[in-house]
Write a protein that holds these residues in place. Structure first.
Motif, short mmCIF file in Angstrom:
data_model
loop_
_atom_site.label_atom_id
_atom_site.label_comp_id
_atom_site.label_asym_id
_atom_site.label_seq_id
_atom_site.Cartn_x
_atom_site.Cartn_y
_atom_site.Cartn_z
N GLN A 237 0.84 -1.20 0.00
CA GLN A 237 0.00 0.00 0.00
C GLN A 237 0.87 1.25 0.00
OE1 GLN A 237 -2.71 -0.22 3.31
NE2 GLN A 237 -3.91 -1.91 2.42
N ILE A 238 1.93 1.19 0.78
CA ILE A 238 2.85 2.34 0.82
C ILE A 238 3.54 2.53 -0.52
CG2 ILE A 238 4.96 3.22 1.91
CD1 ILE A 238 4.11 1.72 4.46
N LYS A 240 2.47 1.58 -3.53
CA LYS A 240 1.53 2.05 -4.55
C LYS A 240 1.26 3.54 -4.43
CE LYS A 240 -0.78 -2.41 -5.15
NZ LYS A 240 -2.03 -3.19 -4.94
N ASN A 241 1.28 4.05 -3.21
CA ASN A 241 1.06 5.48 -2.99
C ASN A 241 2.39 6.20 -2.77
OD1 ASN A 241 -1.77 5.12 -3.03
ND2 ASN A 241 -1.73 4.46 -0.88
N CYS A 242 3.42 5.70 -3.45
CA CYS A 242 4.77 6.23 -3.21
C CYS A 242 4.89 7.72 -3.52
CB CYS A 242 5.79 5.43 -4.00
SG CYS A 242 5.55 5.50 -5.79
N THR A 243 4.11 8.23 -4.49
CA THR A 243 4.23 9.65 -4.85
C THR A 243 3.85 10.54 -3.68
OG1 THR A 243 3.68 9.10 -7.14
CG2 THR A 243 3.54 11.41 -6.49
N SER A 244 2.70 10.27 -3.10
CA SER A 244 2.27 11.10 -1.97
C SER A 244 3.07 10.79 -0.71
CB SER A 244 0.77 10.87 -1.70
OG SER A 244 0.54 9.49 -1.40
N VAL A 245 3.41 9.51 -0.49
CA VAL A 245 4.18 9.15 0.70
C VAL A 245 5.57 9.77 0.65
CG1 VAL A 245 5.15 7.23 2.01
CG2 VAL A 245 2.87 7.03 1.03
#
Length: 290
Positions: A237-238, A240-245
């Motif tokens: 999950q982290i 996949k959302n690497c851009t915002s994270v």
């Protein structure tokens, strides 16, 4: 080759024609060969004598040459003396080398004798030590048994601690609170899970001969796979959302990638271990391929 002087008067002593009887042909061939070798040696000796005679005759062929005879004799004596000196030096060097070789051989022999004496002494001391300790074989067996029991106790302590460790990990995963704090704690949870997995593999290997023990261990470690799945799902999950994270919580993204690399190294080690055992079941997560 020229025929030596006097060869005609002495004669060959054999015939090259086939005038001998037929029944003596084979023995005659060997006699012919021996005679040829003898005559060849005689020719060489006669040729050397003839050459020396011609040399002397050429040097003393006239009155003037006769007056030089004493000088020639002196020169020959000097040459002979030089040759004798060279022979003496060569013989001396060979004698010195032979003496050195004999001395070296003697030292080697002495060294071998010392080693043999030391070996005999050590063997005697070893036998005396073994006989001095009563019941040595029994004490050795007791030592090996004690060492095996110590290892077994360590393994039992690890297995007894498994339920407590599993309960602790479950509480961390089910803990309520901010997601950021829980994400920062994921690396430590992953390390604990990997340690439990190694304990599981070691225990199952030791209990490979007992189906009852294997079933008990599988029940004890039953939740381990579910915990790995929960950690894996959160990591991806982290990712996949690497851009915002990466903008809001870059440290969390770095830790997630580090856990993926750690798991991949563990998978490689498991593959090598399986290859060393010539096959068999191997647990590989394959997070890179997820």
């Amino acid at each position: 080759m020229t025929t030596p002087q006097g060869a005609k008067s002495r004669g060959w002593g054999f015939s090259l024609t086939r005038s001998t009887p037929k029944e003596k042909e084979e023995s005659g061939f060997h006699s012919l060969q021996s005679e040829l070798l003898r005559q060849s040696a005689a020719w060489d000796l006669d040729s050397a004598r003839d050459a020396a005679a011609r040399e002397v005759k050429s040097r003393v062929s006239g009155p003037e040459a006769l007056s030089k005879l004493s000088k020639l004799r002196e020169e020959y004596e000097q040459q002979l003396a030089g040759v004798e000196v060279q022979l003496s030096l060569a013989a001396g060097r060979q004698a010195d080398e032979a003496k050195a070789i004999l001395k070296l051989a003697e030292r080697c022999k002495e060294g071998i004798e010392k080693v043999e004496v030391m070996q005999g002494r050590l063997s005697g001391k070893l036998e005396s030590v073994l006989t001095a300790v009563p019941n040595y074989d029994l004490l050795k067996k007791v030592y090996v048994t004690r060492r095996n029991l110590s290892r077994t106790l360590v393994d039992l302590d690890s297995i007894v601690a498994v339920p407590t460790e599993m309960k602790r990990i479950e509480d961390i995963l089910n803990e309520e609170g901010e997601q950021d704090a829980k994400d920062h704690g994921l690396p430590q949870v992953h390390k604990s899970l990997m340690q439990l997995e190694r304990r599981q593999e070691a225990a199952l290997y030791q209990a490979r001969a007992s189906m009852e023990e294997r079933e008990s261990l599988e029940r004890q470690f039953g939740k381990l796979e579910r915990f790995f799945d929960r950690v894996s799902n959160r990591i991806w999950q982290i990712v996949k959302n690497c851009t915002s994270v990466a903008q809001d919580r870059p440290a969390v993204l770095v830790k997630a990638l580090q856990m993926i690399e750690r798991q991949e190294r563990a998978d490689d080690a498991a593959r090598r271990e399986s290859a060393g055992r010539h096959g068999g079941a191997v647990q590989v997560r394959g997070w890179y391929a997820t």
